[in-house]
Scaffold this motif. Sequence first.
Motif, PDB file in Angstrom:
ATOM      1  N   ASP A  95      23.573 -60.706 -51.627  1.00 56.63           N
ATOM      2  CA  ASP A  95      22.301 -60.133 -51.432  1.00 56.63           C
ATOM      3  C   ASP A  95      21.225 -61.070 -51.409  1.00 56.63           C
ATOM      4  O   ASP A  95      20.198 -61.097 -50.598  1.00 56.63           O
ATOM      5  N   THR A  96      21.287 -62.132 -52.411  1.00 53.81           N
ATOM      6  CA  THR A  96      20.189 -63.118 -52.391  1.00 53.81           C
ATOM      7  C   THR A  96      20.355 -64.361 -51.479  1.00 53.81           C
ATOM      8  O   THR A  96      19.439 -65.045 -51.437  1.00 53.81           O
ATOM      9  N   LYS A  97      21.577 -64.645 -51.541  1.00 55.73           N
ATOM     10  CA  LYS A  97      21.868 -65.885 -50.435  1.00 55.73           C
ATOM     11  C   LYS A  97      21.114 -67.254 -50.943  1.00 55.73           C
ATOM     12  O   LYS A  97      20.459 -67.758 -50.236  1.00 55.73           O
ATOM     13  N   PRO A  98      21.399 -67.578 -52.026  1.00 53.34           N
ATOM     14  CA  PRO A  98      20.577 -68.684 -52.637  1.00 53.34           C
ATOM     15  C   PRO A  98      20.960 -70.116 -52.136  1.00 53.34           C
ATOM     16  O   PRO A  98      22.293 -70.284 -52.072  1.00 53.34           O
ATOM     17  N   ASP A  99      20.016 -70.764 -52.002  1.00 53.18           N
ATOM     18  CA  ASP A  99      20.247 -72.017 -51.616  1.00 53.18           C
ATOM     19  C   ASP A  99      20.968 -72.819 -52.745  1.00 53.18           C
ATOM     20  O   ASP A  99      21.910 -73.704 -52.388  1.00 53.18           O
ATOM     21  N   ILE A 100      20.658 -72.560 -53.939  1.00 53.14           N
ATOM     22  CA  ILE A 100      21.182 -73.216 -55.215  1.00 53.14           C
ATOM     23  C   ILE A 100      21.018 -72.116 -56.161  1.00 53.14           C
ATOM     24  O   ILE A 100      20.233 -71.336 -56.519  1.00 53.14           O
ATOM     25  N   VAL A 101      22.246 -72.353 -56.898  1.00 50.83           N
ATOM     26  CA  VAL A 101      22.321 -71.730 -58.427  1.00 50.83           C
ATOM     27  C   VAL A 101      22.172 -72.596 -59.542  1.00 50.83           C
ATOM     28  O   VAL A 101      22.910 -73.689 -59.595  1.00 50.83           O
ATOM     29  N   ILE A 102      21.393 -72.162 -60.441  1.00 53.30           N
ATOM     30  CA  ILE A 102      21.209 -73.235 -61.508  1.00 53.30           C
ATOM     31  C   ILE A 102      21.647 -72.367 -62.654  1.00 53.30           C
ATOM     32  O   ILE A 102      21.073 -71.190 -63.171  1.00 53.30           O
ATOM     33  N   HIS A 103      22.603 -72.956 -63.444  1.00 55.42           N
ATOM     34  CA  HIS A 103      23.020 -72.251 -64.492  1.00 55.42           C
ATOM     35  C   HIS A 103      22.907 -73.009 -65.703  1.00 55.42           C
ATOM     36  O   HIS A 103      23.281 -73.747 -66.190  1.00 55.42           O
ATOM     37  N   LEU A 104      21.671 -72.105 -66.375  1.00 54.08           N
ATOM     38  CA  LEU A 104      21.512 -72.591 -67.507  1.00 54.08           C
ATOM     39  C   LEU A 104      21.871 -71.601 -68.992  1.00 54.08           C
ATOM     40  O   LEU A 104      21.601 -72.211 -69.907  1.00 54.08           O
ATOM     41  N   ALA A 105      22.158 -70.494 -68.586  1.00 58.58           N
ATOM     42  CA  ALA A 105      22.601 -69.597 -69.817  1.00 58.58           C
ATOM     43  C   ALA A 105      23.633 -70.042 -70.587  1.00 58.58           C
ATOM     44  O   ALA A 105      24.858 -70.739 -69.936  1.00 58.58           O
ATOM     45  N   SER A 106      23.777 -70.154 -71.903  1.00 57.42           N
ATOM     46  CA  SER A 106      24.385 -70.511 -72.770  1.00 57.42           C
ATOM     47  C   SER A 106      24.285 -70.134 -74.149  1.00 57.42           C
ATOM     48  O   SER A 106      23.339 -69.666 -74.387  1.00 57.42           O
ATOM     49  N   LEU A 107      25.253 -69.917 -74.852  1.00 59.31           N
ATOM     50  CA  LEU A 107      25.159 -69.963 -76.571  1.00 59.31           C
ATOM     51  C   LEU A 107      25.274 -70.989 -77.065  1.00 59.31           C
ATOM     52  O   LEU A 107      26.594 -71.773 -77.180  1.00 59.31           O
ATOM     53  N   PHE A 108      24.280 -71.308 -77.940  1.00 60.58           N
ATOM     54  CA  PHE A 108      24.280 -72.694 -78.789  1.00 60.58           C
ATOM     55  C   PHE A 108      24.545 -72.213 -80.295  1.00 60.58           C
ATOM     56  O   PHE A 108      23.893 -71.381 -80.716  1.00 60.58           O
ATOM     57  N   LEU A 109      25.515 -72.933 -80.745  1.00 62.09           N
ATOM     58  CA  LEU A 109      25.645 -72.842 -82.249  1.00 62.09           C
ATOM     59  C   LEU A 109      26.092 -74.207 -82.636  1.00 62.09           C
ATOM     60  O   LEU A 109      26.961 -74.975 -82.167  1.00 62.09           O
ATOM     61  N   ALA A 110      25.506 -74.770 -83.727  1.00 59.26           N
ATOM     62  CA  ALA A 110      25.628 -75.848 -84.130  1.00 59.26           C
ATOM     63  C   ALA A 110      26.991 -75.988 -85.061  1.00 59.26           C
ATOM     64  O   ALA A 110      27.703 -76.981 -84.862  1.00 59.26           O
TER      65      ALA A 110
END
Length: 310
Positions: free
Chosen positions: A73-88
């Motif tokens: 639907d969106t036809k992205p030129d680029i996907v930026i994958h920033l999502a994460s779970l950070f745990l020290a």
Amino acid sequence: ETSLMMSSLQGRTILLTGAGGFIGRRLKERLQKAGADVHCLIRAGTQAFSARDHLLSGEGAAAVSNLQKICEDTKPDIVIHLASLFLASHTPADIDSLIDSNIRLGTRLLEAMEKAGIRRIINTGTFWQHFENRPYDPVNLYAATKQAFEDILTYYVNSNAFQAITLQLYDTYGAGDTRPKVLALLNKIARENSHLGMSPGEQFLDLVHVDDVCAAFETAAVRMLKDQVQGHEVYAVSSSNPVQLREIVNIFNHAAGSKLDIGWGERPYRAREVMHPYNKGIPVPGWEPRISLHEGIRDFIHPNQEQSKT
């Protein structure tokens, strides 16, 4: 540099994960200012604010189908994958969440991209994948999950001709950052005039301002749109100027006009404490940090004054 970003990203479509986080919010704003059409993947239970917020749904194959439809639907030129779970550090109860956030979500996204014919992705890693400056030695389970996803991404690059850039981030900060990181702790005890017990403070931190981090993502996106990416490229988003924790407190004191009550040595170093950040990475071609630590800390303490600019 800004005009180059605007001309290169103008009218381009970007699909962004992790837009609700501190870096994600700033990156979304910057990409939009550069003229990009930014669509965001958001988790179930998160409020959608616009038609450009797309809800993750389903499990297993249904989740991949949902992501595939969003990509189509969106036809992205680029996907930026920033999502994460950070745990020290983690407990047994955290294992599923770390794997779901840092491995399963990204792998489903890659599979959906492949099926939708979308093959450009900018991924986010961490300098904690390199304990004691080794090519790979994860500081913690979080870093191990980030490496695991990088390895999965390499499979899609090699088998499906994906173009991929992984940006390995260092310690990030900036005005409005409420994450429980060192500057937020210093700010808290300055406001409350309270005492803070810390480690001996001899470790070096590599602090990179969020605006510089966002500029690295923009530079990577432009590189990708110009078809300059060869396979899976990995870059370090580093200040190249690590500063000892004790000196960071001195800089903070000077900028705030305070004398923080720090109990040095009242806490031990944590297990696998990073004393010297990884220094063998290379920056994204065409990018360098612009905001000094002194300037960035002043901006952090006094966010209503004129914002730092890249």
